[in-house]
Design an enzyme around this catalytic site. Structure first.
Site, PDB file in Angstrom:
ATOM      1  N   THR A  67     -20.941 -33.165 105.330  1.00 44.10           N
ATOM      2  CA  THR A  67     -21.751 -33.790 104.016  1.00 44.10           C
ATOM      3  C   THR A  67     -23.008 -33.907 104.482  1.00 44.10           C
ATOM      4  OG1 THR A  67     -19.606 -34.997 103.490  1.00 44.10           O
ATOM      5  CG2 THR A  67     -21.877 -36.046 102.827  1.00 44.10           C
ATOM      6  N   GLY A 291     -14.633 -30.203  99.604  1.00 43.68           N
ATOM      7  CA  GLY A 291     -14.650 -32.007  99.482  1.00 43.68           C
ATOM      8  C   GLY A 291     -15.883 -32.361 100.077  1.00 43.68           C
ATOM      9  N   ASP A 292     -16.148 -32.196 101.267  1.00 49.48           N
ATOM     10  CA  ASP A 292     -17.329 -32.585 102.147  1.00 49.48           C
ATOM     11  C   ASP A 292     -18.437 -32.190 101.380  1.00 49.48           C
ATOM     12  OD1 ASP A 292     -15.335 -33.799 103.913  1.00 49.48           O
ATOM     13  OD2 ASP A 292     -15.612 -31.832 105.117  1.00 49.48           O
ATOM     14  N   SER A 293     -18.739 -31.154 100.911  1.00 50.13           N
ATOM     15  CA  SER A 293     -19.820 -30.627 100.211  1.00 50.13           C
ATOM     16  C   SER A 293     -20.069 -31.161  99.177  1.00 50.13           C
ATOM     17  CB  SER A 293     -19.691 -28.993 100.298  1.00 50.13           C
ATOM     18  OG  SER A 293     -19.832 -28.417 101.707  1.00 50.13           O
TER      19      SER A 293
END
Length: 337
Positions: A67, A291-293
């Site tokens: 992230t 998802g993290d991005s």
């Protein structure tokens, strides 16, 4: 003078060792495509086997670190992000430092000289992937170390923590969350995995009252609803999560990603849906880090004062870029307006 990073992330600092492998590799180590597990003794040889026998990419990994790199890339702003985690003192830690530095992230690593750097074997086969994480040093963040670099927390505007931290460093998360809530900053977190909700409910609830934004996917939101008695309907669970008691000066927001389906944002019991651009299946290479991005894009735009629509659009853009590349990596230059 201490650097100021608008976004500071806390998490497990892992080095992703990523390689395209045959299906036999999955079978050899008893793992399933699309799964993410913690390494057991039987999995330990896989890290050396990947390095010795496959062309591997070494990429800074771990949910929060992904992230952090995503937000830094999208921001196009020097020193936009800072990351707090733990590494060993070995070859893998140098790979990790090099990767983070190349991404423009300022890393504040606690060093554990006698413990290996955490690694994650990323097995990729026909667009599917399986993750096997050996946390090692990554799970050893100490509150004393965090306090020794407290200026990093003091000088940011948004703090983000992955849910995995509730299994290893809950005091660090809670102290950061409480400080943010009481000092005009925004604390955000990701529930990260169904097992965190199920087995680390009490530690997570210690930070919950101070958290303004909670991120999760539809499976995690459904699990949250089941564990907390809200039912298994994702929309209803998100509504009820947004109504849980909070100490934040602004209402709590629950952000739910659902793959190709709309993104949900629940606030004060009401849900708004945001469309997700469709990426042709032939362009999808690897779902690792999507998802993290998404969270990185969302937080980047949130810090810049963007609307929820703009934040979701930035998250969707980053997720769409990542799934077209191998591992959690990004093109040379962002094209998001």
């Amino acid at each position: 003078m201490s650097l100021s990073h608008p976004l500071v992330c806390l998490g497990h600092s892992l080095l992703d060792i990523s390689a395209a492998v045959s299906v036999e590799m999955f079978e050899k180590y008893g793992v399933r495509a699309g799964n993410a597990i913690l390494a057991e003794e039987k999995h330990m040889p896989i890290f050396k086997e990947l390095v010795d026998n496959y062309p591997c990419d070494f990429i800074a990994g771990g949910a929060s670190q992904n992230t952090c790199r995503a937000a830094q890339w999208l921001s196009r702003t020097e020193n936009f992000t800072g990351f707090i985690g733990v590494v060993g003192e070995d070859e893998y830690s140098q790979h990790l430092r090099d990767s983070v530095k190349a991404a423009g992230v300022n890393a504040y690593y606690q060093v554990e000289p006698t413990v290996p750097t955490g690694t994650c074997a990323c097995l990729i086969h026909e667009k599917e992937r399986s993750l096997i994480a050996n946390l090692a040093a990554a799970q050893m963040l100490k509150l004393d170390y965090l306090r020794s670099i407290w200026h990093v927390i003091e000088n940011c505007s948004v703090i983000y923590a992955e849910g995995y931290m509730f299994s290893s460093a809950v005091d660090c998360v809670v102290e950061s969350a409480k400080y943010a809530c009481e000092n005009g900053k925004i604390f955000t977190m990701n529930v990260s995995a169904q097992f965190i909700i199920e087995f680390f409910r009490e530690p997570m609830m210690r930070a919950w009252p101070y958290c303004e934004y909670v991120f999760g996917n539809e499976d995690e939101t459904q699990k949250f609803g089941e564990v907390f008695g809200f039912g298994s309907d994702v929309v209803e669970a998100a509504k009820q999560m947004s109504l849980m008691p909070t100490n934040t000066p602004r209402p709590k927001k629950i952000v739910v990603t659902r793959g190709k389906d709309t993104v949900l944002i629940a606030c004060e019991g009401k849900v708004t849906e945001y469309n997700v651009p469709l990426i042709p299946s032939e362009k999808v290479l690897d779902l690792n880090g999507a998802g993290d991005s998404f969270v990185g894009g969302f937080l980047c735009e949130l810090i810049k004062g963007g609307s929820y629509e703009r934040c979701v659009a930035a998250g969707n853009y980053l997720a769409s870029e990542v799934i077209q590349l191998s591992g959690c990596s990004f093109p040379a230059v962002p094209s998001f307006n």
